[in-house]
Design a protein around this motif. Structure first.
Motif, mmCIF file in Angstrom:
data_model
loop_
_atom_site.group_PDB
_atom_site.id
_atom_site.type_symbol
_atom_site.label_atom_id
_atom_site.label_comp_id
_atom_site.label_asym_id
_atom_site.label_seq_id
_atom_site.Cartn_x
_atom_site.Cartn_y
_atom_site.Cartn_z
ATOM 1 N N GLU A 494 0.845 -1.200 0.000
ATOM 2 C CA GLU A 494 0.000 0.000 0.000
ATOM 3 C C GLU A 494 0.876 1.243 0.000
ATOM 4 O O GLU A 494 1.938 1.269 0.623
ATOM 5 C CB GLU A 494 -0.894 0.026 1.253
ATOM 6 N N GLU A 495 0.388 2.279 -0.655
ATOM 7 C CA GLU A 495 1.133 3.525 -0.683
ATOM 8 C C GLU A 495 1.366 4.017 0.746
ATOM 9 O O GLU A 495 2.462 4.418 1.117
ATOM 10 C CB GLU A 495 0.346 4.558 -1.479
ATOM 11 N N ASP A 496 0.298 4.012 1.540
ATOM 12 C CA ASP A 496 0.404 4.427 2.939
ATOM 13 C C ASP A 496 -0.077 3.258 3.800
ATOM 14 O O ASP A 496 -1.283 3.035 3.921
ATOM 15 C CB ASP A 496 -0.472 5.668 3.172
ATOM 16 N N PHE A 497 0.876 2.532 4.353
ATOM 17 C CA PHE A 497 0.467 1.300 5.040
ATOM 18 C C PHE A 497 -0.382 1.602 6.271
ATOM 19 O O PHE A 497 -1.182 0.785 6.701
ATOM 20 C CB PHE A 497 1.675 0.419 5.375
ATOM 21 N N LEU A 498 -0.237 2.814 6.824
ATOM 22 C CA LEU A 498 -1.040 3.148 7.994
ATOM 23 C C LEU A 498 -2.532 3.298 7.636
ATOM 24 O O LEU A 498 -3.408 3.082 8.470
ATOM 25 C CB LEU A 498 -0.514 4.428 8.649
ATOM 26 N N ALA A 499 -2.787 3.641 6.373
ATOM 27 C CA ALA A 499 -4.182 3.763 5.942
ATOM 28 C C ALA A 499 -4.828 2.386 5.792
ATOM 29 O O ALA A 499 -6.050 2.264 5.715
ATOM 30 C CB ALA A 499 -4.255 4.526 4.627
ATOM 31 N N ALA A 500 -4.002 1.344 5.752
ATOM 32 C CA ALA A 500 -4.531 -0.006 5.560
ATOM 33 C C ALA A 500 -4.875 -0.689 6.881
ATOM 34 O O ALA A 500 -5.256 -1.847 6.912
ATOM 35 C CB ALA A 500 -3.521 -0.854 4.784
ATOM 36 N N ILE A 501 -4.734 0.050 7.970
ATOM 37 C CA ILE A 501 -5.042 -0.511 9.295
ATOM 38 C C ILE A 501 -6.524 -0.868 9.401
ATOM 39 O O ILE A 501 -7.379 -0.121 8.956
ATOM 40 C CB ILE A 501 -4.688 0.532 10.395
ATOM 41 N N ASN A 502 -6.792 -1.993 9.983
ATOM 42 C CA ASN A 502 -8.168 -2.417 10.252
ATOM 43 C C ASN A 502 -8.617 -1.796 11.576
ATOM 44 O O ASN A 502 -8.088 -2.122 12.630
ATOM 45 C CB ASN A 502 -8.200 -3.952 10.332
ATOM 46 N N ARG A 503 -9.560 -0.881 11.501
ATOM 47 C CA ARG A 503 -9.961 -0.159 12.713
ATOM 48 C C ARG A 503 -10.721 -1.036 13.704
ATOM 49 O O ARG A 503 -10.944 -0.653 14.841
ATOM 50 C CB ARG A 503 -10.793 1.072 12.367
ATOM 51 N N ASN A 504 -11.139 -2.205 13.253
ATOM 52 C CA ASN A 504 -11.844 -3.113 14.167
ATOM 53 C C ASN A 504 -10.942 -4.225 14.659
ATOM 54 O O ASN A 504 -11.421 -5.280 15.064
ATOM 55 C CB ASN A 504 -13.046 -3.752 13.449
ATOM 56 N N SER A 505 -9.651 -4.008 14.617
ATOM 57 C CA SER A 505 -8.758 -5.126 14.900
ATOM 58 C C SER A 505 -8.790 -5.548 16.363
ATOM 59 O O SER A 505 -8.373 -6.645 16.701
ATOM 60 C CB SER A 505 -7.325 -4.791 14.462
ATOM 61 N N LYS A 506 -9.299 -4.697 17.247
ATOM 62 C CA LYS A 506 -9.361 -5.080 18.666
ATOM 63 C C LYS A 506 -10.738 -4.725 19.229
ATOM 64 O O LYS A 506 -11.202 -3.603 19.070
ATOM 65 C CB LYS A 506 -8.277 -4.321 19.430
ATOM 66 N N THR A 507 -11.374 -5.691 19.871
ATOM 67 C CA THR A 507 -12.647 -5.456 20.538
ATOM 68 C C THR A 507 -12.509 -5.918 21.975
ATOM 69 O O THR A 507 -12.069 -7.038 22.221
ATOM 70 C CB THR A 507 -13.776 -6.281 19.873
ATOM 71 N N VAL A 508 -12.875 -5.044 22.906
ATOM 72 C CA VAL A 508 -12.776 -5.424 24.319
ATOM 73 C C VAL A 508 -14.171 -5.731 24.851
ATOM 74 O O VAL A 508 -15.082 -4.919 24.728
ATOM 75 C CB VAL A 508 -12.134 -4.294 25.145
ATOM 76 N N ILE A 509 -14.316 -6.926 25.405
ATOM 77 C CA ILE A 509 -15.578 -7.315 26.047
ATOM 78 C C ILE A 509 -15.332 -7.261 27.546
ATOM 79 O O ILE A 509 -14.546 -8.034 28.091
ATOM 80 C CB ILE A 509 -15.994 -8.726 25.591
ATOM 81 N N GLU A 510 -15.971 -6.300 28.191
ATOM 82 C CA GLU A 510 -15.641 -6.026 29.594
ATOM 83 C C GLU A 510 -16.315 -6.980 30.562
ATOM 84 O O GLU A 510 -15.802 -7.238 31.641
ATOM 85 C CB GLU A 510 -16.089 -4.606 29.957
ATOM 86 N N ALA A 511 -17.507 -7.452 30.191
ATOM 87 C CA ALA A 511 -18.323 -8.140 31.193
ATOM 88 C C ALA A 511 -18.593 -9.589 30.823
ATOM 89 O O ALA A 511 -19.725 -10.046 30.842
ATOM 90 C CB ALA A 511 -19.636 -7.389 31.391
#
Ligand code: ATP
Ligand code: MG
Length: 566
Positions: A494-511
């Motif tokens: 990718e031209e800008d590898f930071l733009a290829a980040i998956n914004r859902n890569s981490k989900t925290v389940i608290e309870a």
């Protein structure tokens, strides 16, 4: 011990054959070498990643297979970027992977004096000269693939003048960049690496190990092969980008009175889908706060994978089974998951945990009573035995396991439907309780006392089996689920590898709620949450609250990929 013993690990799978093994066999047969010595030479300027695991597996694997040894050598010739922190982390990661380098870590910096002496030898034999050209000028003089380079105006200095200048470089008389030592080879060579490459540069910089002892440092090209020769390395295995450097490697060994004659061989580096394997770019992810550090469970670093819960043995199996070739290729990330699952399926205890709890009240179960039922710890391992799980009138099931309007092929719980609670009873949903907003907050059910243990009392069948936990004894947990860090399957392109980040890569389940057997698991313990996946206890856990990382789901996408390929 035969070759086969070495190539087979406890998975019972053989590593594929490859050209490096063939070369070593031939070298032993022809007598070119009698002892197989390899080395793993990381530059301590970052943490090791899964790409390094391929090189580690190959170097240590070949040494073990042929009864030789593999050195760990820090390639610490560039003091600007190198730190003790990384040196320690590299050793720690290798220990975790389970490789033994004989107890002594070697350092290219230990050879600085010998390398210096050999540099004087090159000067004395007319094979090196001190140049005054700047880095930019050297580049300009170097020529291109199509055009030959030009000789430096300083190329023909006398041996005495060169020796004098080189000694004064070492003595600290010149500022950074003012002078270099260059090999005198051929500025018209078709191979640009042979156009008088730089062997030493002036760098007034303290070194993590040698401190202020040196203000000139050897380049990779000069230090690497000579270090190999000092250590008696027989097969210097490196990645393909060094293929064009091999003539220089051989030229230097030829020119110098080295105690041995190592040979360099190149193999393709590991590329992994959805993954970036470059220390520099991984460092940027850390510095920019895209991830929570080098050991973030989403990172392809060995630290990250270890924290995620990927077993060292799975990494070793992976590194062995991807094979070794001369042609570049990309390995599907699903194959790493496959190796992880293969190992954990055999070794991880099964436990029950509910990520999104929905309360269930068993109306015909007596209030205030409870009972213990037998749950199997690992169906793949009889020796793992069983444990008691407590059943009572109020339980949690997974919210996703209930649908008021079940679509086709949804075989789990729905109004009026009967399902099995794993290791427990058949239950039937009789009523649905909501809060003011209409959200389902509780299910009313009945159970069939004759189905104890989850067996059908009369041959009637249920399609769904659900996991559950007893409310009274459940313990709280935080669960962190992960997806690929990069949405793109080739982020490096990718031209800008930071733009290829998956914004859902981490989900925290608290309870989340788990059975009490999980409360005391130590950091690093890997378990299967039945029907959900494999999880690992994270160091963020506190006495009252265990934090789990999702290692890998139970779904085998690799088998699907393989089927599709067939
Ligand atoms: P990076 O590009 O991530 O900075 P590097 O090659 O600069 O990696 P080194 O510390 O110099 O990192 O690497 C140590 C050894 O590991 C070298 O022999 C190198 O060839 C090998 N190596 C590095 N990355 C890979 C990879 N992706 N696949 C196989 N071997 C690798
Ligand atoms: Mg490197």
């Amino acid at each position: 011990m035969t070759d086969k013993d070495h190539a087979t690990t406890e998975t019972g799978r053989d590593g594929p054959d490859h050209f490096v093994r063939d070369i070593i066999r031939e070298d032993l047969a022809s007598g070119r070498v009698t002892d197989v010595v390899t080395r793993f030479p990381p530059e301590p300027n970052g943490y090791l990643h899964i790409g390094h695991a391929k090189s580690i597996g190959l170097n240590f694997g070949m040494a073990a297979e042929f009864g030789g040894r593999c050195n760990l050598r820090m390639d610490d010739t560039n003091p600007v970027k190198e730190e003790m922190e990384y040196i320690e982390a590299i050793q720690d990661d290798l220990n975790w992977l389970g490789y033994d380098w004989g107890g002594t870590t070697l350092y290219a910096s230990d050879y600085f004096q010998q390398l210096y002496d050999w540099a004087e030898h090159l000067i004395e034999t007319g094979n090196a000269y001190v140049d005054d050209l700047s880095a930019d000028e050297i580049r300009a003089y170097r020529g291109t693939l199509k055009e030959p380079g030009r000789n430096s105006p300083h190329r023909d200095r006398s041996v005495d003048e060169n020796l004098d200048l080189f000694r004064r470089m070492r003595a600290g008389e010149f500022p950074n960049g003012a002078k270099t030592l260059r090999a005198r080879i051929d500025m018209a060579s078709g191979n640009i690496n042979m156009r008088d490459p730089v062997l030493y540069r002036v760098l007034h910089e303290a070194h993590p190990r040698t401190g202020d002892a040196w203000c000139i440092y050897p380049t990779y090209d000069y230090a690497h092969g000579q270090s190999d020769a000092i250590e008696g390395v027989s097969h210097s295995l490196c990645t393909l980008e060094f293929a064009d450097h091999r003539p220089l490697y051989d030229w230097l060994i030829e020119c110098l009175p080295t105690p041995s004659t190592p040979k360099q061989y190149e193999f393709a580096r590991l590329n992994l889908t959805h993954t970036m394997l470059s220390k520099r770019k991984l460092m940027q992810l850390v510095k920019d706060g895209v991830v929570d550090g080098w050991d973030d469970p989403r990172m392809p670093t060995l630290r990250g994978m270890r924290r995620r819960g990927i077993p060292a043995q799975a990494v070793r199996d992976f590194a062995r089974d991807i094979g070794v070739a001369r042609a570049d290729s990309v390995v599907d990330y699903a194959f790493l998951e496959f190796c992880t699952r293969e190992y954990l399926n055999r070794h991880a205890l099964r436990r029950m945990a509910v990520l999104k709890p929905l309360k269930v009240v068993i109306e015909n179960y007596p209030e205030g009573e409870s009972e213990l039922l037998d749950a199997v710890n690992n169906p793949e391992d009889e020796g793992a035995g069983t444990r008691p799980v407590e059943f009572s009138r109020t339980l949690y099931i997974e919210r996703d396991d209930f649908r008021e309007d079940p679509p086709k092929k949804f075989f789990r719980l729905a109004p009026g439907r009967e399902v099995r609670l794993r290791y427990a009873y058949f239950i039937t949903c009789t009523d649905v309780i909501r809060d003011e907003s209409g959200k389902v907050v509780e299910l009313r059910c009945t159970y069939d006392p004759a189905s104890r243990g989850g067996d059908s009392p009369d041959g009637r069948k249920v399609r769904g089996t659900l996991h559950w936990v007893n409310i009274a004894t459940a313990v709280d947990a935080e669960v962190r689920r992960f997806e690929q860090l990069f949405a793109s399957d080739n982020p490096a392109a990718e031209e800008d590898f930071l733009a290829a980040i998956n914004r859902n890569s981490k989900t925290v389940i608290e309870a989340a709620k788990t059975e009490p057997a999980l409360a005391g698991e130590p950091v690093g313990a890997q378990v299967q949450f039945e029907r959900l996946g494999y999880f690992c206890v994270d160091p963020d856990s506190t006495p009252g609250r265990t934090v789990f990382n999702e290692i890998v789901s139970l779904k085998d996408t690799w088998k699907k990929i393989q089927k599709a390929q067939k």
